[in-house]
Every structure is written in C-alpha cells, then in structure tokens.
Design a protein around this motif. Structure first.
Motif, PDB file in Angstrom:
ATOM      1  N   ARG A 115      53.796  32.078 -21.328  1.00 44.48           N
ATOM      2  CA  ARG A 115      53.381  31.493 -19.790  1.00 44.48           C
ATOM      3  C   ARG A 115      52.152  32.230 -19.199  1.00 44.48           C
ATOM      4  O   ARG A 115      51.274  31.897 -18.499  1.00 44.48           O
ATOM      5  N   ASN A 116      52.276  33.577 -19.328  1.00 49.14           N
ATOM      6  CA  ASN A 116      51.516  34.399 -18.576  1.00 49.14           C
ATOM      7  C   ASN A 116      50.417  35.249 -19.214  1.00 49.14           C
ATOM      8  O   ASN A 116      49.682  36.196 -19.043  1.00 49.14           O
ATOM      9  N   HIS A 117      50.173  34.694 -20.625  1.00 46.66           N
ATOM     10  CA  HIS A 117      49.145  35.126 -21.453  1.00 46.66           C
ATOM     11  C   HIS A 117      47.532  35.147 -20.730  1.00 46.66           C
ATOM     12  O   HIS A 117      47.111  36.078 -20.753  1.00 46.66           O
ATOM     13  N   PHE A 118      47.212  33.938 -20.310  1.00 51.01           N
ATOM     14  CA  PHE A 118      46.042  33.770 -19.472  1.00 51.01           C
ATOM     15  C   PHE A 118      46.440  34.146 -17.966  1.00 51.01           C
ATOM     16  O   PHE A 118      47.010  33.330 -17.360  1.00 51.01           O
ATOM     17  N   LEU A 119      45.811  35.044 -17.372  1.00 48.37           N
ATOM     18  CA  LEU A 119      45.777  35.406 -16.040  1.00 48.37           C
ATOM     19  C   LEU A 119      44.350  35.478 -15.486  1.00 48.37           C
ATOM     20  O   LEU A 119      43.819  36.652 -15.346  1.00 48.37           O
ATOM     21  N   PRO A 120      43.568  34.298 -15.507  1.00 46.18           N
ATOM     22  CA  PRO A 120      42.003  34.401 -15.152  1.00 46.18           C
ATOM     23  C   PRO A 120      41.985  34.992 -13.772  1.00 46.18           C
ATOM     24  O   PRO A 120      42.505  34.673 -12.857  1.00 46.18           O
ATOM     25  N   LYS A 121      40.799  35.496 -13.570  1.00 42.29           N
ATOM     26  CA  LYS A 121      40.289  35.970 -12.322  1.00 42.29           C
ATOM     27  C   LYS A 121      39.351  35.140 -11.567  1.00 42.29           C
ATOM     28  O   LYS A 121      38.472  34.681 -12.044  1.00 42.29           O
ATOM     29  N   ILE A 122      39.956  34.455 -10.676  1.00 41.18           N
ATOM     30  CA  ILE A 122      39.299  33.602  -9.816  1.00 41.18           C
ATOM     31  C   ILE A 122      39.382  33.780  -8.466  1.00 41.18           C
ATOM     32  O   ILE A 122      40.342  33.981  -7.915  1.00 41.18           O
ATOM     33  N   VAL A 123      37.986  34.049  -7.997  1.00 41.88           N
ATOM     34  CA  VAL A 123      37.856  34.195  -6.327  1.00 41.88           C
ATOM     35  C   VAL A 123      36.979  33.148  -5.725  1.00 41.88           C
ATOM     36  O   VAL A 123      36.028  32.883  -6.016  1.00 41.88           O
ATOM     37  N   CYS A 124      37.863  32.244  -5.389  1.00 43.80           N
ATOM     38  CA  CYS A 124      37.282  31.109  -4.689  1.00 43.80           C
ATOM     39  C   CYS A 124      38.199  30.244  -3.587  1.00 43.80           C
ATOM     40  O   CYS A 124      39.129  30.802  -3.514  1.00 43.80           O
ATOM     41  N   SER A 125      37.697  29.184  -3.240  1.00 43.87           N
ATOM     42  CA  SER A 125      38.618  28.321  -2.397  1.00 43.87           C
ATOM     43  C   SER A 125      39.562  27.582  -3.111  1.00 43.87           C
ATOM     44  O   SER A 125      39.488  27.797  -4.332  1.00 43.87           O
ATOM     45  N   ALA A 126      40.671  27.134  -2.438  1.00 46.20           N
ATOM     46  CA  ALA A 126      41.746  26.680  -2.730  1.00 46.20           C
ATOM     47  C   ALA A 126      41.335  25.290  -3.920  1.00 46.20           C
ATOM     48  O   ALA A 126      41.880  25.216  -4.815  1.00 46.20           O
ATOM     49  N   GLU A 127      40.357  24.671  -3.233  1.00 49.74           N
ATOM     50  CA  GLU A 127      40.020  23.507  -3.845  1.00 49.74           C
ATOM     51  C   GLU A 127      39.159  23.711  -5.234  1.00 49.74           C
ATOM     52  O   GLU A 127      39.390  23.138  -6.519  1.00 49.74           O
ATOM     53  N   ASP A 128      38.380  24.736  -5.394  1.00 46.80           N
ATOM     54  CA  ASP A 128      37.572  25.239  -6.329  1.00 46.80           C
ATOM     55  C   ASP A 128      38.434  25.652  -7.409  1.00 46.80           C
ATOM     56  O   ASP A 128      38.306  25.598  -8.581  1.00 46.80           O
ATOM     57  N   GLY A 129      39.226  26.417  -6.841  1.00 48.86           N
ATOM     58  CA  GLY A 129      40.179  27.157  -7.835  1.00 48.86           C
ATOM     59  C   GLY A 129      41.196  26.113  -8.523  1.00 48.86           C
ATOM     60  O   GLY A 129      41.307  26.153  -9.830  1.00 48.86           O
ATOM     61  N   ALA A 130      41.581  25.074  -7.896  1.00 48.56           N
ATOM     62  CA  ALA A 130      42.369  23.956  -8.471  1.00 48.56           C
ATOM     63  C   ALA A 130      41.668  23.379  -9.428  1.00 48.56           C
ATOM     64  O   ALA A 130      41.958  23.051 -10.766  1.00 48.56           O
ATOM     65  N   ALA A 131      40.264  23.045  -9.410  1.00 51.55           N
ATOM     66  CA  ALA A 131      39.159  22.474  -9.980  1.00 51.55           C
ATOM     67  C   ALA A 131      39.084  23.161 -11.560  1.00 51.55           C
ATOM     68  O   ALA A 131      39.176  22.656 -12.491  1.00 51.55           O
ATOM     69  N   THR A 132      38.993  24.282 -11.059  1.00 43.20           N
ATOM     70  CA  THR A 132      38.557  25.241 -12.198  1.00 43.20           C
ATOM     71  C   THR A 132      39.793  25.436 -13.325  1.00 43.20           C
ATOM     72  O   THR A 132      39.770  25.367 -14.466  1.00 43.20           O
ATOM     73  N   LEU A 133      40.973  25.746 -12.583  1.00 47.12           N
ATOM     74  CA  LEU A 133      42.222  25.625 -13.516  1.00 47.12           C
ATOM     75  C   LEU A 133      42.459  24.290 -14.357  1.00 47.12           C
ATOM     76  O   LEU A 133      42.923  24.516 -15.435  1.00 47.12           O
ATOM     77  N   THR A 134      42.202  23.199 -13.475  1.00 50.32           N
ATOM     78  CA  THR A 134      42.420  22.223 -14.327  1.00 50.32           C
ATOM     79  C   THR A 134      41.187  21.724 -15.410  1.00 50.32           C
ATOM     80  O   THR A 134      41.957  21.580 -16.406  1.00 50.32           O
ATOM     81  N   ALA A 135      40.225  22.340 -15.061  1.00 54.44           N
ATOM     82  CA  ALA A 135      39.338  22.287 -16.156  1.00 54.44           C
ATOM     83  C   ALA A 135      39.596  23.177 -17.483  1.00 54.44           C
ATOM     84  O   ALA A 135      39.520  22.919 -18.649  1.00 54.44           O
ATOM     85  N   MET A 136      40.155  24.474 -17.238  1.00 53.94           N
ATOM     86  CA  MET A 136      40.740  25.187 -18.320  1.00 53.94           C
ATOM     87  C   MET A 136      41.878  24.533 -18.980  1.00 53.94           C
ATOM     88  O   MET A 136      41.836  24.772 -20.335  1.00 53.94           O
ATOM     89  N   THR A 137      42.657  23.765 -18.458  1.00 54.61           N
ATOM     90  CA  THR A 137      43.720  22.941 -19.113  1.00 54.61           C
ATOM     91  C   THR A 137      43.000  21.990 -20.177  1.00 54.61           C
ATOM     92  O   THR A 137      43.286  22.025 -21.396  1.00 54.61           O
ATOM     93  N   ALA A 138      41.849  21.385 -19.777  1.00 56.83           N
ATOM     94  CA  ALA A 138      41.380  20.254 -20.311  1.00 56.83           C
ATOM     95  C   ALA A 138      40.627  20.764 -21.339  1.00 56.83           C
ATOM     96  O   ALA A 138      40.499  20.434 -22.631  1.00 56.83           O
ATOM     97  N   ALA A 139      39.750  21.881 -20.984  1.00 62.62           N
ATOM     98  CA  ALA A 139      38.734  22.656 -22.107  1.00 62.62           C
ATOM     99  C   ALA A 139      39.759  22.972 -23.474  1.00 62.62           C
ATOM    100  O   ALA A 139      39.050  23.039 -24.651  1.00 62.62           O
ATOM    101  N   ALA A 140      40.732  23.781 -23.012  1.00 59.73           N
ATOM    102  CA  ALA A 140      41.595  24.236 -24.038  1.00 59.73           C
ATOM    103  C   ALA A 140      42.224  22.866 -24.915  1.00 59.73           C
ATOM    104  O   ALA A 140      42.177  23.162 -26.242  1.00 59.73           O
TER     105      ALA A 140
END
Length: 364
Positions: free
Chosen positions: A243-268
């Motif tokens: 579960r904790n293999h990926f711990l990406p460093k994200i420094v942004c707003s709640a909305e941008d972080g959610a968008a980025t993490l959602t995109a990571m799942t889709a891109a994977a």
C-alpha cells in the motif's frame, strides 16, 4: 472434515482491503470451478478508531493481537448480518473464506502478513474457516497477489476477449483475459489509498465523493512525470505492491493534489496496458474507483479504451473480491490451484489456505 463438503455449496467470502474501511461479506454458490452464482452481500464498516489503529499498524505501530481480535469481531458481525439478509443459517453454509487484514506485503522479502483470528471466527459463527490464502504462494516464489483472477476468469467465461478487469481498491490491480482464456494479472499502481489519505488530511472526508475535489483541480504534471519514473513500472509482470510503496511528494492545493493523485491511478492503469499481450477490447472497473466519475474519465483518456463499471456485465463490483475468497475457499479445500505463474509469478500452480474446523485452536 473438508472431505465431507459436497460441492457445489454455499460459501461466505470475507474481504477487508488495503483501504481498511470495513468488511465486505458475500454469499456464493459454487463448486470452486465453473459453477459460480453470486448471492447477497453486506458491508460492515470498521469504527474510525479501529480503522486508524489498523493504518498505524501498517506503519509498524500498535498491538497486533488486540487489533486482530477487534477486527475479527467485525468480521463475525458481518457474517451474522449476511446470514440475516440472505435468510440462511450457519448450517446452510459449508465454509467461510477469511482473507483477514493485510498489514504488510513485501513478497520479495518473503513476507505477506494478514491479521485476524480464524479459529475465533469459526468458533463464534459455527462455520469452518479457510484463511491465510497468500503465504503458500509467496513460499513458492510468487508475489502473493493478486488472487482474484481465477474467479474473474470464471465470471468472464462468455464475455468478448481480450478483456481487462481493473480492481481499484487501496492498490489497483489488473487481470487480462485472452481469447483462449490465458490469464495475466498483476498490481499496477496506487488505487484509492493515497487519494483517500490526501482527501482525509485536507478535508477530513474519508474519500473524494464522486470525484468532485479532483474535478476542480489541475494535474501537477511534474509530480505525475516523477511518479511514472518509478522503477516499479519497468519491472516485468507479474508483480505486486505494498500500500505504501508510492509516497509521492505533492505540494499544492487540496484540489490539485486530488487531481494529481487521481491521474496517477489512471496513468498507472495505462502503463499496465503496455504489459499485456494484446490490447483489451474493454476495461471493466471494479472496486471503489468505479464510483468516481473523474477517475473513470481519466482512465478512458489515458488508456484510450472503452471503460465500464463491472455492473455493465452483471457483476457486483462491491462484493467481487469477497465473492472471490469464497470461490478460493472452495478451491483450497479441494487442493486446487489458487494462483498461477501468470498471475502471481509463482514457480508452478499452487493451492493455499489453512483450514480451521469449528472448535479448533489452530489451523489443520
């Protein structure tokens, strides 16, 4: 005795995933081979204090024994709720398939740890239990995951192929089913776990309901590129993830972080499509991710495939994994394979699971 079980029969499957939000309990009528008829299902949530204790335990903090008993009590409650909903009694059920709660998964180190007290579960429900499904696979060189593919293949017998089933739980995994029934399965990247953690930290909500937060954000392309550069994506399949293999460093707003993490799942998931022998005709999505319209849209964009929830073909995405562990319990007591070289990387097809009769102190 396991030999006294007449198949097909009614079996209960229990599953608590890496999101650690509660217990899915599902009824299945099966012979562990070709007969699969799903019945009712129920979800029993963990209390928030227990959920947080489990998440801390995944990070190495807490009392394993007390937490194991506490979560087993929730599984007992789930079994009783399912019996009531289905109108069945304990005497109608031949087995319980008890996955337990994964707290550590490092198959390359020969480790996979699911906690729970199966003997206690058997005693309280008066139903024999099969547990510890993953360890034998790891002992024989496998990744111990995913274990659902054989069940998915049985369900998909009459569907057009090649087909890919994508389970988006805490971690995302895929099952590719070829035209001749060939199977290839592997964990492909983060599912909902990192997104859920992010959303809870920033908003106190447990998840991004309907993908609303991510829909308002912008993807951090630099963070996404760094994520896709992780060596995991270049590894050959089959493979699996903690579960904790990926711990990406994200420094942004709640909305941008959610968008980025959602995109990571889709891109994977899109990366996973590069590892299969033939591009799937469609992607069938199960797990909590299928309820997130933003995630479903991104998966379609990144994979350039037709994307549907499993309900589109008549499956119950809420209970698919729980049903699978009922199916695997039936296979276990018949000493049939639970995993294959093409699903977990095990050296040869192997069975697994430990049987706990009612009244036992230990598995037999």
């Amino acid at each position: 005795m396991t030999s006294a079980i007449a198949f097909p029969s009614y079996i209960i499957g229990l599953m608590s995933g890496t999101s650690a939000d509660g217990v899915d309990a599902a009824l299945l009528y099966t012979d562990g081979k070709s007969i699969v008829r799903a019945g009712e299902g129920v979800f029993t949530p963990y209390a928030e204090a227990l959920r947080q204790a489990i998440l801390l335990l995944m990070r190495g903090t807490g009392n394993i024994e007390s937490i194991a008993y506490a979560l087993t009590e929730v599984h007992i409650e789930a079994v009783r709720a399912l019996l009531e909903k289905s109108g069945k009694s304990a005497e109608d059920i031949s087995l319980i398939g008890f996955h337990g709660q994964t707290i550590h998964h490092a198959p390359n180190l020969g480790l996979t740890v699911q906690i729970g007290v199966p003997a206690h579960l058997a005693q309280k429900t008066k139903i024999p239990v099969v547990a510890d499904f993953r360890s034998n696979d790891v002992r024989h060189g496998g990744q111990g995951a995913p274990l659902v593919p054989l069940y998915q293949a049985a369900l998909a017998h009459d569907l057009p192929k090649p087909l890919m089933v994508v389970n988006i739980g805490g971690v995302a995994n895929v099952t590719w089913i070829g035209e001749g029934g060939d199977l290839l399965a592997f964990d492909c990247g983060p599912g909902n776990a990192l997104l859920d953690d992010w959303v809870h930290y920033h908003t106190k909500a447990r998840y991004d309901k309907d993908g609303v937060l991510a829909a308002r954000g912008n993807i951090d392309q630099a963070a996404l590129s760094a994520f896709l550069a992780d060596s995991f994506f270049a590894q050959p399949v089959p493979k699996s993830l903690d579960r904790n293999h990926f711990l990406p460093k994200i420094v942004c707003s709640a909305e941008d972080g959610a968008a980025t993490l959602t995109a990571m799942t889709a891109a994977a998931i899109a990366k996973a499509c590069e590892h299969v022998p033939a591009k799937p005709k469609q992607l069938l999505i199960t797990g909590g991710g299928r309820r997130n319209p933003t995630m479903m849209r991104m998966i379609a964009e990144y994979t350039q495939c037709e994307v549907k929830p499993v309900e589109a073909v008549g499956w119950n995405g809420d209970m698919l994994e729980a049903e699978a562990f009922a199916y695997l319990a039936a296979r276990s007591v018949q000493e049939l394979p639970l995993s294959l070289p093409s699903t977990t990387g095990v050296r040869q097809p192997v069975t697994g699971g430990v049987f706990y009769p009612v009244g036992s102190a230990d598995g037999s």
